[in-house]
Scaffold this motif. Structure first.
Motif, mmCIF file in Angstrom:
data_model
loop_
_atom_site.group_PDB
_atom_site.id
_atom_site.type_symbol
_atom_site.label_atom_id
_atom_site.label_comp_id
_atom_site.label_asym_id
_atom_site.label_seq_id
_atom_site.Cartn_x
_atom_site.Cartn_y
_atom_site.Cartn_z
ATOM 1 N N ILE A 77 45.203 54.396 71.197
ATOM 2 C CA ILE A 77 45.118 53.761 69.875
ATOM 3 C C ILE A 77 43.836 52.946 69.776
ATOM 4 C CG2 ILE A 77 46.143 51.977 68.394
ATOM 5 C CD1 ILE A 77 48.908 53.001 69.379
ATOM 6 N N TYR A 78 43.523 52.199 70.819
ATOM 7 C CA TYR A 78 42.312 51.387 70.814
ATOM 8 C C TYR A 78 41.077 52.267 70.687
ATOM 9 C CZ TYR A 78 38.561 48.373 72.416
ATOM 10 O OH TYR A 78 37.377 47.692 72.504
ATOM 11 N N LYS A 79 41.019 53.362 71.489
ATOM 12 C CA LYS A 79 39.873 54.269 71.421
ATOM 13 C C LYS A 79 39.744 54.890 70.035
ATOM 14 C CE LYS A 79 38.579 55.738 75.943
ATOM 15 N NZ LYS A 79 38.224 56.883 76.732
ATOM 16 N N SER A 80 40.878 55.304 69.483
ATOM 17 C CA SER A 80 40.866 55.917 68.161
ATOM 18 C C SER A 80 40.361 54.915 67.122
ATOM 19 C CB SER A 80 42.269 56.397 67.804
ATOM 20 O OG SER A 80 42.314 56.854 66.489
ATOM 21 N N PHE A 81 40.883 53.702 67.179
ATOM 22 C CA PHE A 81 40.464 52.660 66.249
ATOM 23 C C PHE A 81 38.990 52.325 66.458
ATOM 24 C CE2 PHE A 81 39.893 48.123 65.294
ATOM 25 C CZ PHE A 81 40.209 48.127 63.950
ATOM 26 N N TYR A 82 38.559 52.208 67.701
ATOM 27 C CA TYR A 82 37.181 51.875 68.029
ATOM 28 C C TYR A 82 36.228 52.962 67.540
ATOM 29 C CZ TYR A 82 33.096 50.609 70.816
ATOM 30 O OH TYR A 82 31.837 50.262 71.208
ATOM 31 N N ASN A 83 36.596 54.263 67.742
ATOM 32 C CA ASN A 83 35.751 55.375 67.299
ATOM 33 C C ASN A 83 35.640 55.402 65.773
ATOM 34 O OD1 ASN A 83 35.119 56.227 69.859
ATOM 35 N ND2 ASN A 83 36.757 57.755 69.948
ATOM 36 N N LYS A 84 36.724 55.158 65.055
ATOM 37 C CA LYS A 84 36.693 55.124 63.589
ATOM 38 C C LYS A 84 35.815 53.978 63.104
ATOM 39 C CE LYS A 84 41.106 57.228 62.506
ATOM 40 N NZ LYS A 84 42.433 57.013 61.940
ATOM 41 N N ARG A 85 35.942 52.852 63.734
ATOM 42 C CA ARG A 85 35.183 51.682 63.357
ATOM 43 C C ARG A 85 33.692 51.909 63.625
ATOM 44 N NH1 ARG A 85 36.392 45.674 65.456
ATOM 45 N NH2 ARG A 85 34.962 44.717 64.015
ATOM 46 N N LYS A 86 33.402 52.564 64.742
ATOM 47 C CA LYS A 86 32.030 52.855 65.102
ATOM 48 C C LYS A 86 31.390 53.797 64.064
ATOM 49 C CE LYS A 86 29.569 53.906 69.341
ATOM 50 N NZ LYS A 86 29.687 54.415 70.686
ATOM 51 N N LYS A 87 32.154 54.807 63.597
ATOM 52 C CA LYS A 87 31.651 55.764 62.597
ATOM 53 C C LYS A 87 31.378 55.061 61.267
ATOM 54 C CE LYS A 87 33.752 60.008 64.201
ATOM 55 N NZ LYS A 87 34.738 61.034 63.923
ATOM 56 N N ILE B 212 56.132 51.655 81.139
ATOM 57 C CA ILE B 212 54.974 50.762 81.012
ATOM 58 C C ILE B 212 53.682 51.571 81.064
ATOM 59 C CG2 ILE B 212 53.665 48.959 82.220
ATOM 60 C CD1 ILE B 212 56.406 47.717 82.949
ATOM 61 N N GLY B 213 53.625 52.556 81.969
ATOM 62 C CA GLY B 213 52.437 53.416 82.074
ATOM 63 C C GLY B 213 52.170 54.150 80.770
ATOM 64 N N PHE B 214 53.206 54.719 80.181
ATOM 65 C CA PHE B 214 53.039 55.414 78.899
ATOM 66 C C PHE B 214 52.627 54.439 77.803
ATOM 67 C CE2 PHE B 214 55.904 58.964 80.453
ATOM 68 C CZ PHE B 214 54.875 59.892 80.503
ATOM 69 N N GLY B 215 53.183 53.241 77.818
ATOM 70 C CA GLY B 215 52.824 52.226 76.826
ATOM 71 C C GLY B 215 51.355 51.841 76.932
ATOM 72 N N VAL B 216 50.883 51.630 78.157
ATOM 73 C CA VAL B 216 49.476 51.282 78.375
ATOM 74 C C VAL B 216 48.584 52.432 77.933
ATOM 75 C CG1 VAL B 216 47.731 50.817 80.148
ATOM 76 C CG2 VAL B 216 49.927 49.599 80.198
ATOM 77 N N LEU B 217 48.946 53.658 78.294
ATOM 78 C CA LEU B 217 48.170 54.833 77.884
ATOM 79 C C LEU B 217 48.114 54.944 76.366
ATOM 80 C CD1 LEU B 217 46.637 57.369 78.766
ATOM 81 C CD2 LEU B 217 48.826 58.570 78.779
ATOM 82 N N LEU B 218 49.231 54.722 75.712
ATOM 83 C CA LEU B 218 49.283 54.780 74.249
ATOM 84 C C LEU B 218 48.378 53.707 73.634
ATOM 85 C CD1 LEU B 218 50.572 56.130 71.781
ATOM 86 C CD2 LEU B 218 52.426 54.461 71.955
ATOM 87 N N LEU B 219 48.427 52.501 74.177
ATOM 88 C CA LEU B 219 47.560 51.434 73.676
ATOM 89 C C LEU B 219 46.077 51.784 73.858
ATOM 90 C CD1 LEU B 219 49.434 48.222 74.845
ATOM 91 C CD2 LEU B 219 49.094 49.000 72.502
ATOM 92 N N ILE B 220 45.735 52.380 74.980
ATOM 93 C CA ILE B 220 44.345 52.793 75.221
ATOM 94 C C ILE B 220 43.922 53.841 74.198
ATOM 95 C CG2 ILE B 220 42.827 54.025 76.834
ATOM 96 C CD1 ILE B 220 44.369 52.552 79.102
#
Length: 134
Positions: free
Chosen positions: A121-131, A111-119
């Protein structure tokens, strides 16, 4: 002499095979299987004086180091012995049931790895969207 022996000594069982000698709590075990009764593997008959008080018949339990799950039914986990009049009577202690390994830590880590992976992915998606919006 025979009469003296018969009148003053008797064969008594210190333990019967499968008698429960002690109970332990097993590390890394499931909630349902963590308390484990340890049984005598064999009976321990002894020739004892009829005058010997039962309070002087004391067992010595030696458990194996680092007992943890999983454990199989009948697995040897230590010994029990009695030392009476310089004679040692000894048998193995065996598991009365199987002990399953707890999966709690596996689930927690997954579960910890899953949450970390989601974070990530979210950061990566958020940074791309921001650019893209600049």
């Amino acid at each position: 002499m025979f009469e003296y022996g018969y009148n003053n000594y008797s064969v008594k069982n210190l333990l019967n095979g499968n008698d429960i000698v002690t109970q332990i709590e097993v590390k890394n075990a499931t909630k349902d299987t963590k308390f484990l009764d340890l049984q005598a593997k064999n009976s321990l008959p002894a020739l004892l004086s009829n005058q010997l008080p039962e309070s002087e018949i004391v067992n010595n339990i030696q458990l194996n180091n680092n007992i943890k799950a999983p454990i199989e039914l009948g697995e040897t986990l230590g010994t029990v012995s009695y030392n009476i009049d310089g004679i040692e009577y000894k048998t193995d202690l065996i598991a009365s049931h199987s002990v399953e390994k707890s999966k709690f830590w596996n689930y927690t880590i997954n579960i910890g790895f899953g949450v970390l992976l989601l974070i990530l992915i979210y950061k990566s998606f958020y940074n791309k969207r921001k650019k893209n919006f600049r």
